[in-house]
Scaffold this active site. Structure first.
Site, short mmCIF file in Angstrom:
data_model
loop_
_atom_site.label_atom_id
_atom_site.label_comp_id
_atom_site.label_asym_id
_atom_site.label_seq_id
_atom_site.Cartn_x
_atom_site.Cartn_y
_atom_site.Cartn_z
N SER A 194 0.64 -1.42 -0.31
CA SER A 194 0.05 0.19 -0.01
C SER A 194 0.36 1.65 -0.14
O SER A 194 0.23 2.54 -0.85
CB SER A 194 -1.27 0.08 1.35
OG SER A 194 -1.19 -1.24 0.57
N ILE A 232 -3.65 -4.03 7.20
CA ILE A 232 -4.43 -5.01 8.78
C ILE A 232 -2.99 -4.76 9.87
O ILE A 232 -1.79 -4.79 9.41
CB ILE A 232 -4.03 -6.31 9.05
CG1 ILE A 232 -5.17 -6.25 7.42
CG2 ILE A 232 -4.82 -6.78 10.13
CD1 ILE A 232 -5.53 -8.14 7.13
N HIS A 271 3.34 0.59 11.92
CA HIS A 271 3.98 0.80 10.76
C HIS A 271 2.64 0.52 10.25
O HIS A 271 2.73 2.30 9.38
CB HIS A 271 4.02 -0.55 10.60
CG HIS A 271 4.47 -1.09 9.15
ND1 HIS A 271 3.31 -1.62 7.94
CD2 HIS A 271 5.42 -0.78 8.06
CE1 HIS A 271 3.90 -2.02 6.85
NE2 HIS A 271 5.21 -0.99 6.87
N PHE A 277 -10.49 6.32 -3.48
CA PHE A 277 -9.13 5.60 -1.91
C PHE A 277 -10.39 4.72 -1.50
O PHE A 277 -10.73 4.38 -0.57
CB PHE A 277 -9.48 7.15 -0.78
CG PHE A 277 -8.70 7.15 0.78
CD1 PHE A 277 -7.58 7.13 0.56
CD2 PHE A 277 -9.58 6.27 1.53
CE1 PHE A 277 -6.63 6.27 1.73
CE2 PHE A 277 -8.70 5.72 2.42
CZ PHE A 277 -7.45 5.80 2.83
N ARG A 331 -15.12 -6.32 4.23
CA ARG A 331 -15.37 -5.21 3.58
C ARG A 331 -15.08 -5.46 1.84
O ARG A 331 -15.15 -5.10 1.19
CB ARG A 331 -14.82 -3.89 4.82
CG ARG A 331 -14.95 -3.34 5.36
CD ARG A 331 -14.33 -2.48 6.22
NE ARG A 331 -14.76 -2.26 7.44
CZ ARG A 331 -14.81 -2.40 8.37
NH1 ARG A 331 -15.17 -3.88 8.56
NH2 ARG A 331 -15.82 -2.07 9.36
C1 DLZ Z 1 5.55 -3.87 5.35
C2 DLZ Z 1 4.16 -3.68 4.96
C3 DLZ Z 1 3.17 -5.09 6.35
C4 DLZ Z 1 3.74 -5.22 7.70
N1 DLZ Z 1 1.99 -4.85 5.63
C5 DLZ Z 1 1.41 -4.28 4.98
C6 DLZ Z 1 -0.29 -4.22 4.90
O1 DLZ Z 1 -0.70 -4.57 5.74
N2 DLZ Z 1 -0.56 -4.33 4.01
C7 DLZ Z 1 0.29 -3.70 2.47
O2 DLZ Z 1 -0.23 -3.06 1.56
N3 DLZ Z 1 1.69 -3.37 2.51
C8 DLZ Z 1 2.30 -3.57 4.40
N4 DLZ Z 1 3.23 -4.25 4.14
C9 DLZ Z 1 4.01 -3.39 2.78
C10 DLZ Z 1 4.77 -1.96 2.81
O3 DLZ Z 1 3.25 -1.36 2.62
C11 DLZ Z 1 5.41 -1.53 2.09
O4 DLZ Z 1 5.28 -2.14 0.25
C12 DLZ Z 1 7.15 -1.50 1.93
O5 DLZ Z 1 7.01 -1.32 3.93
C13 DLZ Z 1 8.47 -1.07 1.40
O6 DLZ Z 1 8.06 -0.42 0.86
#
Ligand code: DLZ
Length: 169
Positions: free
Chosen positions: A61, A98, A104, A129, A143
């Site tokens: 994301s 999540i 984070h 969005f 959802r």
């Molecule tokens: C690293 C990470 C984590 C822990 N959780 C998610 C998540 O729940 N949903 C999501 O879309 N992306 C997650 N990411 C990845 C980060 O969005 C991103 O890809 C990394 O930090 C690299 O920039």
């Protein structure tokens, strides 16, 4: 009384001439795929030609804003200018965060929301969005319509994309 509803939706006949981009993250694949599929399906129901819907993915994301920016550029090189607007009428950015044990989630949710909001005015096109920010996996499944009795929010995002794009047509 139910206060939390999306209101009535008026279908635009301008959808048949629109090009729509969906950019989605690959994290939480099951939920994201369900959201992407329903958004694309709803776009077609609203009159967008299947061939006018492009779907591209990014890692997570956090990468959504840059993915939206890069894929909206006309020539892939020069920065946006007033005369250099997007080849898409609207973009839907889809991802699912999540919450884990660290901060984070908060950093990414906040950064992505702000960047997608301001990016709209740089590319002169609406960006919808479609980022779920959930405390539990169950909330995400709900959802995405993957738990019985729940609606898939992808359809709302498709409707919002057409409604906002129609404002510039
Ligand atoms: C690293 C990470 C984590 C822990 N959780 C998610 C998540 O729940 N949903 C999501 O879309 N992306 C997650 N990411 C990845 C980060 O969005 C991103 O890809 C990394 O930090 C690299 O920039």
């Amino acid at each position: 009384m139910e206060f939390k509803d999306k209101g009535s939706y008026e279908v635009s006949d301008k959808a048949k001439d629109m090009k729509v981009l969906i950019v989605h993250a690959r994290w939480n694949e099951k939920v994201v795929n369900a959201l992407v599929n329903r958004a694309a399906e709803r776009l077609v129901e609203l009159g967008v030609a299947k061939t006018n819907i492009d779907i591209v993915s990014v890692a997570g994301s956090y990468e959504l804003p840059f993915g939206v920016y890069a894929h909206n550029k006309n020539d892939g090189v020069t920065p946006f200018k007033e005369t250099n607007t997007s080849r898409y009428d609207a973009t839907i950015a889809i991802g699912t965060l999540i919450k884990g044990d660290t901060m984070h989630f908060e950093f990414i949710a906040d950064a992505v929301a702000k960047e997608l909001m301001s990016l709209q005015f740089k590319i002169s096109r609406p960006i919808i969005f479609g980022l779920l920010t959930c405390f539990t996996e169950e909330q995400a499944l709900e959802r995405a319509g993957l738990i019985e009795g729940h609606r898939n929010l992808g359809e709302d995002w498709a409707e919002a994309a057409i409604e906002m794009a129609a404002k510039l047509k």
